[in-house]
Scaffold this motif. Structure first.
Motif, short mmCIF file in Angstrom:
data_model
loop_
_atom_site.label_atom_id
_atom_site.label_comp_id
_atom_site.label_asym_id
_atom_site.label_seq_id
_atom_site.Cartn_x
_atom_site.Cartn_y
_atom_site.Cartn_z
N THR A 37 0.84 -1.28 0.04
CA THR A 37 0.11 0.00 0.02
C THR A 37 0.88 1.34 -0.12
O THR A 37 0.55 2.29 -0.72
CB THR A 37 -0.87 -0.10 1.14
N ALA A 52 2.48 1.71 -3.43
CA ALA A 52 1.59 2.05 -4.33
C ALA A 52 1.30 3.72 -4.21
O ALA A 52 0.91 4.32 -5.45
CB ALA A 52 0.27 1.44 -4.42
N ALA A 53 1.64 4.22 -3.08
CA ALA A 53 1.48 5.78 -2.93
C ALA A 53 2.57 6.46 -3.12
O ALA A 53 2.75 7.87 -3.02
CB ALA A 53 0.98 5.94 -1.60
N GLN A 54 3.89 6.01 -3.92
CA GLN A 54 4.93 6.60 -4.29
C GLN A 54 4.68 7.49 -5.16
O GLN A 54 3.81 7.57 -6.08
CB GLN A 54 5.86 5.64 -4.69
N THR A 55 5.28 8.83 -4.98
CA THR A 55 5.25 9.96 -5.94
C THR A 55 6.08 9.81 -7.21
O THR A 55 5.67 10.28 -8.25
CB THR A 55 5.57 11.38 -5.22
N PHE A 78 -3.37 -4.93 -6.26
CA PHE A 78 -2.20 -3.87 -6.43
C PHE A 78 -1.73 -3.86 -7.71
O PHE A 78 -1.22 -2.93 -8.19
CB PHE A 78 -1.09 -4.30 -5.25
N ARG A 79 -2.23 -4.76 -8.59
CA ARG A 79 -1.55 -4.70 -10.12
C ARG A 79 -2.03 -3.29 -11.01
O ARG A 79 -1.18 -2.73 -11.55
CB ARG A 79 -1.96 -5.92 -10.73
N GLU A 80 -3.14 -2.75 -10.55
CA GLU A 80 -3.42 -1.38 -11.14
C GLU A 80 -2.75 -0.29 -10.65
O GLU A 80 -2.50 0.72 -11.54
CB GLU A 80 -4.94 -1.29 -11.08
N ARG A 81 -2.03 -0.48 -9.69
CA ARG A 81 -1.32 0.67 -9.12
C ARG A 81 0.21 0.55 -9.08
O ARG A 81 1.08 1.12 -9.09
CB ARG A 81 -1.76 1.08 -7.62
N LEU A 82 0.64 -0.85 -9.37
CA LEU A 82 2.04 -1.32 -9.15
C LEU A 82 2.38 -2.20 -10.48
O LEU A 82 1.44 -3.26 -10.71
CB LEU A 82 2.25 -1.74 -7.93
N ARG A 136 4.48 5.72 -11.82
CA ARG A 136 4.41 4.09 -11.76
C ARG A 136 5.38 3.55 -12.99
O ARG A 136 5.54 2.44 -12.46
CB ARG A 136 2.94 3.80 -12.14
#
Length: 293
Positions: free
Chosen positions: A24, A27-30, A56-60, A33
Motif C-alpha cells: 500500500t 503504491a502511494a509513491q510519488t 495492487f496490479r492496477e497501481r504497481l 508508476r
C-alpha cells in the motif's frame, strides 16, 4: 518494453498483513508508476494468494517469486537476479516507505550514480518499548558513523538502501553464509566501501518500521546480531588480511548514554536497561557462534 529505472525488492516470509501494508505504501509513491517495479521474493512460506496481488496490479508493476527457504540474504539475491531495473531499492515486508521515498533516492542517485544511497527507518510503534529499544540502537549507529567517520557513512540497514543493479551484481549480492537477518547488510556495506564506491545519506528517504517485538523476540534478535557479528568479522578478516574492527569501551558508554539525551525517548531508564541487555545478549550470541564454528 522499456525497463524501469528501479526494482524495489521486498523479501517476505509468512507475513501477509505486513506485506499488504508495505505494498500500500509503495503504491502511494510519488515516483511515476512506470519508473519502478516491485519484486516480492517469497522465502519459503506458502504461495501468496493471487487476489492479494491482483488488488495492487492496477497501481504497481508487481512480480512475485517463490523460493525454498534460504534466509533474507538469499531472498534478496533472488531479487537481484530477477530485477529488470537499472537501480535496486530494498525494503522489508514490515516497512512502509513514505510517499517521497523513491523520488528522494532517485534524486540522490542522479547526483551520485555510483553511490549506495539510504537512510535509516523510524519506529512506527511508539508504545512498544522493545521496538523502540531496537530502533534506538540503529539510530545510535547511524549518528555515530555519520558524525565520526572521515571516510563517510559506513552503515546502512537493508530495509532502506539503494544502488546500481550492476554494482550489486559485481559484488555478488549478499553473502548467503549469513542465514539469519543479522549482519548481511553490514557485510555488503563494508564490501561496497572496499570497492571504492561512495555512500550517501538521503535524509528524506524515510521508512516507517512496524516491527512488533516482545522481550523474547527482542532477546532473540540481539542474540542473532551477535551471531551475525561473528560471521561478519570472519568474512572481514578474509577480505582484509586478518584485520578485525573492535569497538572501544567508549562506544558502549556512548550507547548507554544515548537514551538520556533530550528527546530520544520518553522512557530513558527503561531504554538504558534494554540497551545494556542487548549488548550482553549480543556478546553471548557472538561467543556461541564462535564455539559453533
Amino acid at each position: 518494453m522499456t525497463s524501469p529505472r528501479f526494482s524495489v525488492i521486498v523479501p517476505t516470509r509468512a507475513r501477509l498483513p505486513q506485506l499488504r501494508r508495505c505494498l500500500t505504501a509503495l503504491a502511494a509513491q510519488t515516483l511515476a508508476r512506470d519508473d519502478f517495479e516491485v519484486v516480492i521474493v517469497n522465502d519459503g512460506s506458502p504461495p501468496l494468494p493471487d487476489d492479494e496481488l491482483e488488488a495492487f496490479r492496477e497501481r504497481l508493476a508487481i512480480r512475485s517469486i517463490h523460493q525454498a527457504w534460504g534466509g533474507p540474504a538469499s531472498a534478496r539475491n533472488t531479487g537481484i537476479r530477477e530485477a529488470q531495473g537499472a537501480y535496486l531499492a530494498f525494503t522489508d515486508d514490515d516497512c512502509a516507505p513514505v510517499p517521497t521515498w523513491l523520488a528522494t533516492i532517485d534524486a540522490a542517485l542522479r547526483a551520485t550514480p555510483a553511490a549506495l544511497v539510504g537512510w535509516h527507518v523510524q519506529n512506527a510503534l511508539d508504545d512498544n518499548v522493545f521496538s523502540e529499544a531496537s530502533q534506538l540502537l540503529i539510530d545510535f549507529l547511524y549518528d555515530r558513523f555519520d558524525s565520526a567517520a572521515t571516510r563517510g557513512p559506513r552503515f546502512f540497514t537493508s530495509n532502506n538502501f539503494a544502488g546500481a543493479t550492476a554494482s550489486f551484481r559485481a559484488l555478488g549480492g549478499f553473502d548467503t553464509t549469513f542465514r539469519l537477518p543479522a549482519g548481511e547488510d553490514r557485510d555488503l556495506t563494508d564490501r561496497w566501501q572496499a570497492a571504492g564506491w561512495p555512500h550517501v545519506y538521503a535524509r528524506e528517504a524515510l521508512v516507517q518500521h512496524h516491527h512488533v517485538m516482545t522481550f523474547r523476540s527482542y532477546t532473540r534478535q540481539h542474540l542473532n546480531y551477535g551471531r551475525g557479528a561473528w560471521t561478519f568479522h570472519q568474512a572481514r578478516e578474509r577480505r582484509h588480511t586478518g584485520v578485525r574492527q573492535t569497538e572501544a569501551p567508549g562506544f558502549y558508554v556512548a550507547l548507554l548514554r544515548y537514551p538520556l539525551q533530550r528527546g530520544r525517548t520518553r522512557r530513558p531508564v527503561v531504554q538504558v536497561a534494554l540497551l545494556a541487555w542487548s549488548q550482553g545478549v549480543n556478546a553471548l550470541g557472538y561467543l556461541l557462534e564462535k564455539l559453533r564454528s
